[in-house]
Write a protein that holds these residues in place. Sequence first.
Motif, mmCIF file in Angstrom:
data_model
loop_
_atom_site.group_PDB
_atom_site.id
_atom_site.type_symbol
_atom_site.label_atom_id
_atom_site.label_comp_id
_atom_site.label_asym_id
_atom_site.label_seq_id
_atom_site.Cartn_x
_atom_site.Cartn_y
_atom_site.Cartn_z
ATOM 1 N N LEU A 58 -3.222 -2.781 8.043
ATOM 2 C CA LEU A 58 -2.575 -2.781 6.731
ATOM 3 C C LEU A 58 -1.047 -2.865 6.825
ATOM 4 O O LEU A 58 -0.379 -2.939 5.806
ATOM 5 N N SER A 59 -0.517 -2.801 8.046
ATOM 6 C CA SER A 59 0.939 -2.820 8.284
ATOM 7 C C SER A 59 1.647 -1.692 7.551
ATOM 8 O O SER A 59 2.670 -1.891 6.877
ATOM 9 N N VAL A 60 1.086 -0.478 7.668
ATOM 10 C CA VAL A 60 1.676 0.717 7.062
ATOM 11 C C VAL A 60 1.741 1.821 8.115
ATOM 12 O O VAL A 60 1.042 1.761 9.118
ATOM 13 N N PRO A 61 2.562 2.838 7.883
ATOM 14 C CA PRO A 61 2.570 3.976 8.810
ATOM 15 C C PRO A 61 1.227 4.714 8.765
ATOM 16 O O PRO A 61 0.561 4.745 7.728
ATOM 17 N N VAL A 62 0.866 5.312 9.884
ATOM 18 C CA VAL A 62 -0.406 6.042 9.949
ATOM 19 C C VAL A 62 -0.434 7.183 8.935
ATOM 20 O O VAL A 62 -1.509 7.583 8.472
ATOM 21 N N THR A 63 0.725 7.676 8.542
ATOM 22 C CA THR A 63 0.788 8.749 7.547
ATOM 23 C C THR A 63 0.355 8.284 6.159
ATOM 24 O O THR A 63 0.136 9.110 5.274
ATOM 25 N N SER A 64 0.194 6.979 5.966
ATOM 26 C CA SER A 64 -0.289 6.439 4.691
ATOM 27 C C SER A 64 -1.810 6.308 4.646
ATOM 28 O O SER A 64 -2.363 5.899 3.633
ATOM 29 N N VAL A 65 -2.474 6.644 5.762
ATOM 30 C CA VAL A 65 -3.926 6.480 5.869
ATOM 31 C C VAL A 65 -4.574 7.835 6.141
ATOM 32 O O VAL A 65 -4.323 8.463 7.167
ATOM 33 N N SER A 66 -5.414 8.272 5.210
ATOM 34 C CA SER A 66 -6.163 9.517 5.368
ATOM 35 C C SER A 66 -7.647 9.186 5.499
ATOM 36 O O SER A 66 -8.176 8.383 4.722
ATOM 37 N N ILE A 67 -8.285 9.776 6.494
ATOM 38 C CA ILE A 67 -9.732 9.603 6.675
ATOM 39 C C ILE A 67 -10.336 10.982 6.906
ATOM 40 O O ILE A 67 -9.853 11.750 7.743
ATOM 41 N N LYS A 68 -11.397 11.258 6.155
ATOM 42 C CA LYS A 68 -12.125 12.510 6.287
ATOM 43 C C LYS A 68 -13.601 12.190 6.459
ATOM 44 O O LYS A 68 -14.061 11.165 5.976
ATOM 45 N N LEU A 73 0.846 -1.192 0.000
ATOM 46 C CA LEU A 73 0.000 0.000 0.000
ATOM 47 C C LEU A 73 0.879 1.240 0.000
ATOM 48 O O LEU A 73 1.727 1.394 0.877
ATOM 49 N N GLY A 74 0.678 2.100 -0.986
ATOM 50 C CA GLY A 74 1.347 3.400 -1.003
ATOM 51 C C GLY A 74 0.612 4.333 -0.055
ATOM 52 O O GLY A 74 1.174 4.847 0.907
ATOM 53 N N ASN A 75 -0.662 4.544 -0.350
ATOM 54 C CA ASN A 75 -1.516 5.324 0.546
ATOM 55 C C ASN A 75 -2.980 5.032 0.237
ATOM 56 O O ASN A 75 -3.307 4.479 -0.820
ATOM 57 N N ALA A 93 -13.342 5.236 -0.967
ATOM 58 C CA ALA A 93 -11.913 5.082 -0.705
ATOM 59 C C ALA A 93 -11.162 5.023 -2.027
ATOM 60 O O ALA A 93 -11.636 4.429 -2.994
ATOM 61 N N VAL A 94 -9.997 5.646 -2.047
ATOM 62 C CA VAL A 94 -9.093 5.586 -3.189
ATOM 63 C C VAL A 94 -7.746 5.112 -2.651
ATOM 64 O O VAL A 94 -7.277 5.584 -1.613
ATOM 65 N N VAL A 95 -7.139 4.169 -3.372
ATOM 66 C CA VAL A 95 -5.897 3.573 -2.915
ATOM 67 C C VAL A 95 -4.857 3.566 -4.033
ATOM 68 O O VAL A 95 -5.208 3.437 -5.211
ATOM 69 N N LEU A 96 -3.588 3.738 -3.649
ATOM 70 C CA LEU A 96 -2.472 3.584 -4.565
ATOM 71 C C LEU A 96 -1.636 2.412 -4.065
ATOM 72 O O LEU A 96 -1.183 2.410 -2.913
ATOM 73 N N LEU A 97 -1.459 1.402 -4.923
ATOM 74 C CA LEU A 97 -0.625 0.265 -4.590
ATOM 75 C C LEU A 97 0.666 0.350 -5.393
ATOM 76 O O LEU A 97 0.664 0.775 -6.543
ATOM 77 N N GLU A 98 1.765 -0.067 -4.757
ATOM 78 C CA GLU A 98 3.076 -0.070 -5.394
ATOM 79 C C GLU A 98 3.568 -1.506 -5.484
ATOM 80 O O GLU A 98 3.456 -2.265 -4.523
ATOM 81 N N GLN A 99 4.112 -1.848 -6.634
ATOM 82 C CA GLN A 99 4.690 -3.175 -6.794
ATOM 83 C C GLN A 99 5.874 -3.323 -5.845
ATOM 84 O O GLN A 99 6.658 -2.398 -5.669
ATOM 85 N N GLN A 100 5.994 -4.504 -5.244
ATOM 86 C CA GLN A 100 7.093 -4.748 -4.285
ATOM 87 C C GLN A 100 8.436 -4.768 -4.987
ATOM 88 O O GLN A 100 8.564 -5.061 -6.127
#
Length: 161
Positions: free
Chosen positions: A124-134, A95-97, A154-161
């Motif tokens: 999601l095992s990501v930093p909280v800075t990768s999760v935005s909620i409004k 997960l990018g964000n 929800a909109v998500v950006l995934l990055e290939q490992q």
Amino acid sequence: MNKQFRIGHGYDVHRLTEGRPLVLGGVEIPYERGLLGHSDADVLTHAAMDAILGALALGDIGQHFPDSDPTYKGISSILLLEKVADLMRNEGYNLGNIDITVLAEKPKLAGYIPTMRETLAEALSVPVTSVSIKATTEEGLGFTGAGEGIAAHAVVLLEQQ
């Protein structure tokens, strides 16, 4: 090496009803009504899962966790999100964000958003800075504005490992 990126969008809606707890982003929020559904009906987390599954072109949560399966009756959507995150990593992506908007006339959600962000980030095992909620209202318009239900995008950006 050029990384591959994938974008996904998720949407979910549930009707508000008496006699159920209100759970959003894995957080139980004090309110006189909760969301009707087979699981805990957490629209925020459902939209997040659908965004990830969409980015991976793997269908939707109904295909992976059908409401006809008693295994998922009353289950925490955060547990399902963890399964989707495992699937994402098994498909070769991180997960990018993620950016989520909740549409609810009531209750006011601002005070719960930091805990929701932390809960989703952990699942999601990501930093909280990768999760935005409004959270926003719809100024009394539509089913969410009339207080009949709550929706989330929800909109998500995934990055290939």
